[in-house]
Write an enzyme that holds these catalytic residues in place. Structure first.
Site, short mmCIF file in Angstrom:
data_model
loop_
_atom_site.label_atom_id
_atom_site.label_comp_id
_atom_site.label_asym_id
_atom_site.label_seq_id
_atom_site.Cartn_x
_atom_site.Cartn_y
_atom_site.Cartn_z
N GLY A 136 46.65 38.74 39.89
CA GLY A 136 45.88 38.92 41.20
C GLY A 136 44.86 39.77 41.06
N GLY A 175 43.53 43.22 40.87
CA GLY A 175 43.87 44.37 41.09
C GLY A 175 43.05 45.39 41.06
N LYS A 227 33.85 44.19 42.88
CA LYS A 227 34.84 44.51 41.46
C LYS A 227 34.78 45.88 41.08
CE LYS A 227 35.68 42.61 36.99
NZ LYS A 227 35.21 41.48 36.02
N GLY A 273 42.46 50.41 40.00
CA GLY A 273 41.66 49.54 40.81
C GLY A 273 39.96 49.82 40.75
N ARG A 284 41.19 30.01 40.02
CA ARG A 284 41.42 30.13 38.46
C ARG A 284 42.32 29.11 38.27
NH1 ARG A 284 39.96 35.72 37.53
NH2 ARG A 284 39.22 36.44 39.64
N ASP A 341 43.77 33.03 33.51
CA ASP A 341 43.47 33.59 34.80
C ASP A 341 41.93 33.74 34.68
OD1 ASP A 341 44.75 35.38 32.69
OD2 ASP A 341 43.82 37.01 34.01
N ASN A 342 41.45 33.81 33.69
CA ASN A 342 39.82 33.86 33.39
C ASN A 342 39.18 32.65 33.22
OD1 ASN A 342 40.25 36.75 33.66
ND2 ASN A 342 40.28 37.16 31.35
#
Ligand code: AMP
Ligand code: MG
Length: 472
Positions: free
Chosen positions: A86, A88, A109, A122, A179, A244-245
């Protein structure tokens, strides 16, 4: 507020299980470093007052119409399934419909912790923020699908990594942040209703002509096959091709320890965490197929007739290597100046690449200069190139305008690692001149820019960057 973004949000209307809604965490002293006017125009955003934009892109002010949320996903990291990742350190502010009628995400980001931060803070530090901004914009200018950089701000707060580093926030724009891992999380949890809703959403948003889950799988396969071939064509190594990428849209996403090769070698790896070379340059096609297989496994969970679905999905996935190979050959034909197809072309390409690898030739400069003495100069022992050359000359003799094709298929400028590192070092010291210069030059990678010829030079031995690090 005089600065506004014409949001039109769709992700926030998906079930609550898809994300956690929360505002960004304000930072001490936001200062705008970069704002991408061209991209802003495409998104129908007009420039506001600098300090106000700094507050918005630092997360200190949430603009009207934004619905900030952290997206949930899972993913295979270096082959190991992680059941929950997720955002983060990222928040989706919302989406806009551009002047081209395309929907795009606007994401902060480095905007502070979320429920998905695990052990992380974070945050992001200035280096990776500038790297992603510069490299993603360079990728776009090279004509390769990618997320983009809309803005970058300094936070005025330190981020602690090896030591204290200046904090920053990147505003990233993507066709979506869906993704492979977004599908995996619902499939693995057996949440089939959510998986179906996500599949419908992805089809509607990206591939409206696709028929059902396997139509989506086919469309993602085709987009990814083309993308990987394009990476190979510019010597790009993503570095963390975890599921996830891997974006469903077929855009390059998550510029962590990525790098462009200087000297050509198929086994090149830069990422300090990729000790096994899983994501080495020449492994990228295989990994893309592996990632597609994970998407297939996830999508199948929603199908009624699983046996038939497995069979059909297997056929779709198995066709991917040949598709990548076709795109790859088309890409490298163009790099050699070949607009037509002949049987011997593959051997012409692979022979050249073999000589380049054996003789430490610079990937970018060799292709850009094909036929000229400057290409020959790339080889420590030019006899290999000399032997190869007549075959290529005979072949291009049957082409209408090979030089023009070479010039538009082989960039003069790529974001070389040592220049990125030098740019980051300068920025940490408060000097943004190299950042602005790189951004400007890399916006026209296929044009000769004699004033900036030194940015074409490969690194000297003491400038070589041996490893790159994850952007955390
Ligand atoms: P990446 O390898 O950068 O794609 O990140 C993998 C996962 O780690 C994602 O879920 C990120 O959101 C999370 N992550 C990376 N860096 C941080 C950080 N500094 N704080 C919190 N989460 C992070
Ligand atoms: Mg990531």
């Amino acid at each position: 507020m005089t600065f506004s973004i014409p949001f039109d949000n769709s992700y926030a209307r998906l079930p609550g299980a898809f994300y956690t809604a929360q505002p960004p965490k304000p930072v001490a002293a936001p200062r705008l470093i970069a704002f991408n006017d061209d991209l802003a125009k495409l998104l129908r955003i007009s420039r506001g007052e600098t300090e106000e934009m700094a507050r918005v892109f630092a997360g200190n002010a949430v603009p009207d119409g934004a619905t900030p949320l952290a997206q949930l996903y899972a993913g295979h990291q270096f082959g190991q399934y992680n059941p929950q990742l997720g955002d983060g350190r990222a928040l989706l502010l919302g989406e806009t419909i551009g002047t081209d009628e395309k929907r795009r995400d606007i994401q902060l980001k480095g905007s502070g912790p979320t429920p998905y931060s695990r052990m992380g803070d974070g945050r992001a530090w200035l280096g990776p923020v500038l790297r992603e901004y510069v490299v993603s914009e360079a990728m776009h200018a090279l004509g390769i699908p990618t997320t983009r950089g809309l803005a970058a701000v300094e936070t005025g707060e330190p981020v602690y990594r090896e030591g204290a580093l200046p904090g920053a926030v990147l505003t990233r724009v993507a066709s979506s942040h869906l993704r492979v891992g977004t599908f995996q999380i619902f499939a693995a949890r057996g949440e089939i209703t959510h998986l179906k809703a996500l599949t419908d959403y992805a089809i509607q948003r990206h591939y409206p002509d696709a028929q059902g889950p396997l139509g989506l799988l086919t469309a993602v396969r085709d987009a990814q096959a083309k993308l990987i071939a394009q990476w190979m064509g510019v010597g790009f190594i993503h570095g963390v091709m975890n599921t996830d990428n891997c974006a469903i849209s077929g855009e390059t996403i998550d510029y962590g320890p990525c790098a462009f090769m200087d000297t050509y070698h198929p086994n090149t790896v830069f990422s300090s965490i990729d000790r096994m070379g899983r994501y080495a340059y020449s492994n990228q096609p295989d990994i893309a197929v592996w990632n597609l297989a994970q998407l297939a496994t996830a999508l199948i969970q929603q199908m009624e007739d699983k046996e038939a679905a497995v069979e059909e999905a297997t056929t779709i996935v198995h066709a991917m290597p040949a598709l990548i190979q076709d795109h790859w050959l088309a890409t490298f034909r163009a790099k050699l100046g070949l607009a037509t197809e002949e049987d011997g072309d593959l051997a012409l390409v692979t022979d050249l690449l073999q000589h380049m690898a054996a003789q430490y030739a610079d990937f970018t400069n060799t292709f850009r200069a094909l036929g000229a003495d400057t290409a020959r100069d790339q080889f420590t022992d030019p006899s290999a190139y000399d032997n190869w050359l007549p075959g290529w000359q005979a072949r291009t003799g049957r082409e209408a305008d090979p030089q023009a094709l070479i010039a538009r298929s082989n960039p003069a400028f790529i974001p070389r690692n040592h220049r990125i590192e030098q740019m980051i070092e300068a920025a940490v010291g408060g000097d943004y001149t190299p950042f602005h210069r790189l951004t400007t030059v890399l916006a026209r990678p296929y044009d000769d820019q004699p004033d900036h010829a030194e940015l074409q030079r490969p690194p000297t031995p003491d400038e070589v960057v041996p490893a790159t690090f994850c952007g955390t």
